[in-house]
Design a protein around this motif. Structure first.
Motif, PDB file in Angstrom:
ATOM      1  N   GLU A  37      32.427 -29.456  64.497  1.00 44.54           N
ATOM      2  CA  GLU A  37      32.583 -30.135  65.786  1.00 44.54           C
ATOM      3  C   GLU A  37      32.383 -29.079  66.884  1.00 44.54           C
ATOM      4  OE1 GLU A  37      36.174 -32.468  66.288  1.00 44.54           O
ATOM      5  OE2 GLU A  37      36.034 -32.264  68.479  1.00 44.54           O
TER       6      GLU A  37
ATOM      7  N   ALA B 237      26.071 -28.415  64.695  1.00 44.26           N
ATOM      8  CA  ALA B 237      26.800 -29.682  64.860  1.00 44.26           C
ATOM      9  C   ALA B 237      26.770 -30.536  63.592  1.00 44.26           C
ATOM     10  CB  ALA B 237      26.226 -30.467  66.038  1.00 44.26           C
TER      11      ALA B 237
ATOM     12  N   LYS C  52      38.897 -28.275  58.652  1.00 39.96           N
ATOM     13  CA  LYS C  52      37.980 -28.695  59.710  1.00 39.96           C
ATOM     14  C   LYS C  52      37.351 -27.477  60.366  1.00 39.96           C
ATOM     15  CE  LYS C  52      37.112 -31.409  63.568  1.00 39.96           C
ATOM     16  NZ  LYS C  52      36.696 -32.713  63.818  1.00 39.96           N
TER      17      LYS C  52
ATOM     18  N   TYR D  56      35.347 -25.969  63.587  1.00 37.38           N
ATOM     19  CA  TYR D  56      34.933 -26.105  64.986  1.00 37.38           C
ATOM     20  C   TYR D  56      33.959 -24.967  65.292  1.00 37.38           C
ATOM     21  CZ  TYR D  56      39.124 -29.023  65.470  1.00 37.38           C
ATOM     22  OH  TYR D  56      40.073 -29.988  65.328  1.00 37.38           O
TER      23      TYR D  56
END
Ligand code: AMP
Ligand code: GLY
Length: 429
Positions: free
Chosen positions: A42, A38, A27, A29
C-alpha cells in the motif's frame, strides 16, 4: 509484522516483491513507492525527509520494521531517529553510513585496516589539488568527497581534464559534496560488485553482480546510475570472493565495530579486480540499482528474515540460498537520460513481456496518468530475465524488451556482452 519500505525505484520494486512473499509479513507499506510497488504494497504519501512524519505513520499503522532502499535517508540518519522512537530498521545508522557519505572517510578506514585500494590524497583547495595533479601526472581519478548521485567522479586521461574536474568540485558543481576532493590513482582491471550483509559483528557474503554504468553500447558516453546488470559476476570466482571477504569486507566491518560505529545492513563494494588482486573502489551502504533487481531475482531465501537477522545481530546463524541460474536486467530509460529528458511518454507491453517465462519487469520511474502508465523518471523500467546460462538470460531479457512499447525510451543493446566475452575467453567449464 507490518513493514514500511522507503524508496521509489526499481531497486525498491525488487525488494517489495521479495518482502511481499515473506511468511512473516502481515502488511507491506511503501513510501512513496511507484505503480509497480503498488502491486505488492500500500503506497503512503510521506515526506521521507521528515523523519518525525515517518515515525508518526509507523506508530499509527503498527509498523515494527522499516526497510530503507536509498542512501540519502540513511545518510540523513533516519535509522537513528527510528531507533530513538523504538522502531527497528534495515540499514546502517548515520555514523556507519559514512562509508558511502564520505570517500575520504572510507579511504582513511582502508589505511587503518590495511584494506587494498587505490593510493590517494585529499584536498580542500583548488591550487593544492592542481599542484598535486601536475606532479602526479595523468591518468588520475578526481572525486567529490560526498554524495553526488554518481556524478562526482572523473576518470581523467589528461592533466587539464583532472585540474578542471577538481576546480569544478571546489566551484560547487556538486554542491557541498565537492567541498573536499579525493584524488587517486587509476586502477586497471575488471570491475565487479560484491554484496555482504552485516549485523555489526558478523558479516556474510550476499551475492555478486556486474553493472553497466555508461549510457552507450560498448561502455561509451556519460556515466549513469546503471543501464543494466548481470548476476552472478563470473569475474568473482570462489577464491576471489574469499579474498574479498578476508581482505576487504571483514576488515571493514571489524574496523567499524572497533571504532564504536558498527555497520548493520547491506554493504555494497565496488571493486577493481587488478593484477595484484581485488581492490576497493568505493562502498555503498545499500543495495545497488539495478543490481538489486538481478540479486533479488536469484535469492531463494526469505529476504525479510535476513534483514531482521541483520538488524537483530543474528547473522551468525543464517546462510542465504541462491538460485544457481543467471539473471540479467536491461534498463529502459527516457531518451536524453542521463542528460535532460522529458516525462510522460507512454509505456506499454509490460504484461505481454511478463507473460514470457522467467521474465519480470520492475518499475523504476513510472507513474499512472489517467489510468495509463507513463515514464516519470530517467530510468523507467528494468526488464529482467533468469536463464540457465547467462546467454539464455540475455536472450530472454531482450526478447522481453522487444515486447515493450516505449516510443520515447531507449536501452543498451549489449548488457551482458562483457561477461559473455569473458566466459568465451575462459572456455567451456
Ligand atoms: P564511484 O562513484 O567511486 O564508484 O566511481 C564511479 C566509477 O568510476 C567506478 O564505477 C569506476 O568505473 C570508476 N572509478 C572510480 N575510481 C576509480 C579508480 N581509482 N580507478 C579506475 N576507475 C575508477
Ligand atoms: N548501480 C550503481 C549504484 O546503485 O550505485
Amino acid at each position: 509484522m507490518n513493514i514500511l519500505l522507503i524508496g521509489s525505484g526499481g531497486r525498491e520494486h525488487a525488494l517489495a516483491r521479495k518482502l511481499a512473499r515473506s511468511p512473516r509479513l502481515t502488511k507491506l507499506y511503501a513510501a512513496p513507492g511507484n505503480p509497480g510497488i503498488a502491486q505488492s504494497a500500500e503506497l503512503i504519501a510521506l515526506d521521507v525527509a521528515d523523519h518525525q512524519s515517518v515515525i508518526a505513520f509507523c506508530r499509527k499503522a503498527d509498523v515494527r520494521f522499516v526497510v530503507i532502499g536509498p542512501e540519502v535517508p540513511l545518510v540523513a540518519g533516519i535509522v537513528d531517529d527510528l531507533a530513538e522512537a523504538g522502531i527497528a530498521a534495515f540499514g546502517p545508522n548515520r555514523a556507519a553510513a559514512r562509508l558511502e557519505a564520505s570517500k575520504a572517510f572510507t579511504k582513511e578506514l582502508c589505511a587503518e585496516a590495511n584494506i587494498p585500494t587505490a593510493a590517494w590524497r585529499r584536498f580542500t583547495d583548488a591550487a593544492a589539488a592542481a599542484a598535486y595533479i601536475r606532479t602526479h601526472g595523468a591518468p588520475v581519478v578526481v572525486k567529490a568527497d560526498g554524495l553526488a548521485a554518481g556524478k562526482g567522479v572523473t576518470v581523467a586521461t589528461t592533466l587539464d581534464e583532472a585540474v578542471e574536474a577538481a576546480a569544478d568540485c571546489f566551484a560547487g558543481a556538486h554542491g557541498g559534496a565537492g567541498a573536499e576532493v579525493v584524488i587517486e590513482d587509476l586502477l586497471v582491471g575488471e570491475e565487479a560488485s560484491f554484496f555482504a550483509l552485516s549485523d555489526g559483528t558478523n558479516v556474510i557474503p550476499f551475492g555478486t553482480a556486474e553493472d553497466h554504468k555508461r549510457v552507450g553500447d560498448g561502455d561509451t558516453g556519460p556515466n549513469t546510475g546503471g543501464m543494466g546488470a548481470v548476476s552472478p559476476s563470473g569475474a568473482i570466482t570462489p577464491p576471489v570472493a574469499e579474498r574479498i571477504m578476508s581482505q576487504i569486507i571483514g576488515p571493514t566491518v571489524a574496523a567499524m565495530a572497533r571504532r564504536g560505529t558498527p555497520f548493520r545492513g547491506v554493504l555494497y563494494a565496488g571493486l577493481m579486480l587488478t593484477a595484484e588482486g581485488p581492490k576497493l573502489i568505493e562502498y555503498n551502504v545499500r543495495f545497488g540499482d539495478p543490481e538489486a533487481q538481478v540479486l533479488m531475482s536469484r535469492l531463494e531465501s526469505d529476504l525479510l528474515d535476513l534483514m531482521l537477522a541483520s538488524s537483530e545481530g543474528r547473522l551468525a546463524r543464517v546462510s542465504p540460498r541462491w538460485s544457481d541460474r543467471a539473471a540479467l536486467t536491461v534498463v529502459m530509460a527516457a531518451k536524453g537520460y542521463p542528460g535532460a529528458y522529458s516525462r510522460g511518454g507512454a509505456v506499454g507491453g509490460i504484461e505481454s513481456a511478463e507473460a514470457m517465462p522467467d521474465v519480470t519487469v520492475f518499475h523504476a520511474g513510472t507513474a499512472l496518468r489517467d489510468g495509463r502508465l507513463v515514464a516519470n523518471g530517467g530510468r523507467v523500467i528494468d526488464v529482467t530475465a533468469l536463464g540457465n546460462t547467462l546467454a539464455e538470460a540475455q536472450a530472454g531479457a531482450y526478447a522481453a524488451v522487444a515486447r515493450i512499447d516505449f516510443a520515447d525510451g531507449f536501452c543498451r543493446r549489449d548488457i551482458g556482452d562483457r561477461a559473455l566475452a569473458r566466459e568465451t575467453r575462459a572456455g567451456p567449464n
